[in-house]
Design a protein around this motif. Structure first.
Motif, PDB file in Angstrom:
ATOM      1  N   LEU A 147      -3.507   1.100  -7.977  1.00  0.00           N
ATOM      2  CA  LEU A 147      -3.887   0.769  -6.595  1.00  0.00           C
ATOM      3  C   LEU A 147      -2.664   0.508  -5.726  1.00  0.00           C
ATOM      4  N   ALA A 148      -1.690  -0.202  -6.278  1.00  0.00           N
ATOM      5  CA  ALA A 148      -0.456  -0.473  -5.538  1.00  0.00           C
ATOM      6  C   ALA A 148       0.270   0.826  -5.206  1.00  0.00           C
ATOM      7  N   LEU A 149       0.361   1.702  -6.185  1.00  0.00           N
ATOM      8  CA  LEU A 149       1.019   2.993  -5.978  1.00  0.00           C
ATOM      9  C   LEU A 149       0.277   3.834  -4.937  1.00  0.00           C
ATOM     10  N   LEU A 150      -1.025   3.924  -5.071  1.00  0.00           N
ATOM     11  CA  LEU A 150      -1.812   4.734  -4.125  1.00  0.00           C
ATOM     12  C   LEU A 150      -1.745   4.167  -2.706  1.00  0.00           C
ATOM     13  N   THR A 151      -1.747   2.862  -2.575  1.00  0.00           N
ATOM     14  CA  THR A 151      -1.658   2.252  -1.243  1.00  0.00           C
ATOM     15  C   THR A 151      -0.293   2.507  -0.622  1.00  0.00           C
ATOM     16  N   THR A 152       0.750   2.428  -1.428  1.00  0.00           N
ATOM     17  CA  THR A 152       2.100   2.731  -0.930  1.00  0.00           C
ATOM     18  C   THR A 152       2.197   4.199  -0.526  1.00  0.00           C
ATOM     19  N   ALA A 153       1.602   5.082  -1.333  1.00  0.00           N
ATOM     20  CA  ALA A 153       1.613   6.516  -1.012  1.00  0.00           C
ATOM     21  C   ALA A 153       0.817   6.792   0.262  1.00  0.00           C
ATOM     22  N   LEU A 154      -0.305   6.088   0.445  1.00  0.00           N
ATOM     23  CA  LEU A 154      -1.095   6.229   1.676  1.00  0.00           C
ATOM     24  C   LEU A 154      -0.261   5.819   2.890  1.00  0.00           C
ATOM     25  N   LEU A 155       0.449   4.727   2.772  1.00  0.00           N
ATOM     26  CA  LEU A 155       1.307   4.262   3.865  1.00  0.00           C
ATOM     27  C   LEU A 155       2.383   5.296   4.185  1.00  0.00           C
ATOM     28  N   PHE A 156       3.077   5.764   3.160  1.00  0.00           N
ATOM     29  CA  PHE A 156       4.128   6.767   3.349  1.00  0.00           C
ATOM     30  C   PHE A 156       3.554   8.026   3.994  1.00  0.00           C
ATOM     31  N   GLY A 157       2.469   8.522   3.445  1.00  0.00           N
ATOM     32  CA  GLY A 157       1.866   9.750   3.970  1.00  0.00           C
ATOM     33  C   GLY A 157       1.342   9.575   5.383  1.00  0.00           C
ATOM     34  N   GLY A 158       0.705   8.455   5.641  1.00  0.00           N
ATOM     35  CA  GLY A 158       0.162   8.211   6.981  1.00  0.00           C
ATOM     36  C   GLY A 158       1.244   8.118   8.038  1.00  0.00           C
ATOM     37  N   MET A 159       2.305   7.406   7.719  1.00  0.00           N
ATOM     38  CA  MET A 159       3.406   7.294   8.685  1.00  0.00           C
ATOM     39  C   MET A 159       4.079   8.645   8.906  1.00  0.00           C
ATOM     40  N   THR A 160       4.275   9.384   7.828  1.00  0.00           N
ATOM     41  CA  THR A 160       4.939  10.682   7.927  1.00  0.00           C
ATOM     42  C   THR A 160       4.090  11.667   8.723  1.00  0.00           C
ATOM     43  N   LEU A 161       2.815  11.724   8.427  1.00  0.00           N
ATOM     44  CA  LEU A 161       1.925  12.629   9.153  1.00  0.00           C
ATOM     45  C   LEU A 161       1.873  12.281  10.628  1.00  0.00           C
ATOM     46  N   TYR A 162       1.761  11.004  10.939  1.00  0.00           N
ATOM     47  CA  TYR A 162       1.683  10.595  12.337  1.00  0.00           C
ATOM     48  C   TYR A 162       2.980  10.936  13.064  1.00  0.00           C
ATOM     49  N   ALA A 163       4.108  10.581  12.457  1.00  0.00           N
ATOM     50  CA  ALA A 163       5.398  10.757  13.127  1.00  0.00           C
ATOM     51  C   ALA A 163       5.785  12.217  13.291  1.00  0.00           C
ATOM     52  N   PHE A 164       5.521  13.027  12.275  1.00  0.00           N
ATOM     53  CA  PHE A 164       6.007  14.405  12.313  1.00  0.00           C
ATOM     54  C   PHE A 164       4.912  15.436  12.554  1.00  0.00           C
ATOM     55  N   GLY A 165       3.666  15.044  12.466  1.00  0.00           N
ATOM     56  CA  GLY A 165       2.574  15.997  12.628  1.00  0.00           C
ATOM     57  C   GLY A 165       1.759  15.751  13.885  1.00  0.00           C
TER      58      GLY A 165
END
Length: 130
Positions: free
Chosen positions: A5-23
């Motif tokens: 859960l910790a890993l998936l939540t961290t990955a969600l944060l990374f992916g969400g920020m990256t998608l928002y910023a660059f997509g």
């Protein structure tokens, strides 16, 4: 289970920020007229920052019993996003509304720098788990 859960939540944060910023922002500026793109972004940024604050805080809480160092990094992401949302974002909007391009450029650059630092921090945490 907690580590997953910790890993998936961290990955969600990374992916969400990256998608928002660059997509998301890039697509808006390519597909909508400038005034519409700006209006949508102005409405979306408060929600983006709430996503970052909440997801980073949740990830920090999940990591805490497993790895306090990772938790501290994610807590720093959550805490440092609060002034960005509450102070920096309104200042950027005021500069835009006043037509102060120089102030807007400086403040916007600061917000981009903070977001890139957050993305880098999450990427560093995830890469360390690979």
């Amino acid at each position: 289970m907690l580590a997953a859960l910790a890993l998936l939540t961290t990955a969600l944060l990374f992916g969400g920020m990256t998608l928002y910023a660059f997509g998301f922002a890039a697509v808006l500026f390519k597909t909508l007229p400038m005034p519409s793109a700006r209006a949508v972004l102005r409405g979306a940024f408060p929600w983006f920052y709430l996503f970052v604050i909440g997801t980073a805080a949740l990830a920090a809480a999940l990591w805490w019993p497993l790895h306090p160092g990772r938790a501290a990094v994610l807590a720093a992401v959550a805490l440092s996003t609060v002034p960005v949302r509450q102070l920096l974002m309104p200042a950027i909007n005021r500069a835009t509304d006043a037509g102060d391009r120089r102030r807007f450029a400086w403040l916007h650059g600061l917000s981009v720098g903070v977001t890139l630092a957050h993305i880098a921090a999450c990427g560093w945490l995830l890469a360390g788990l690979a």
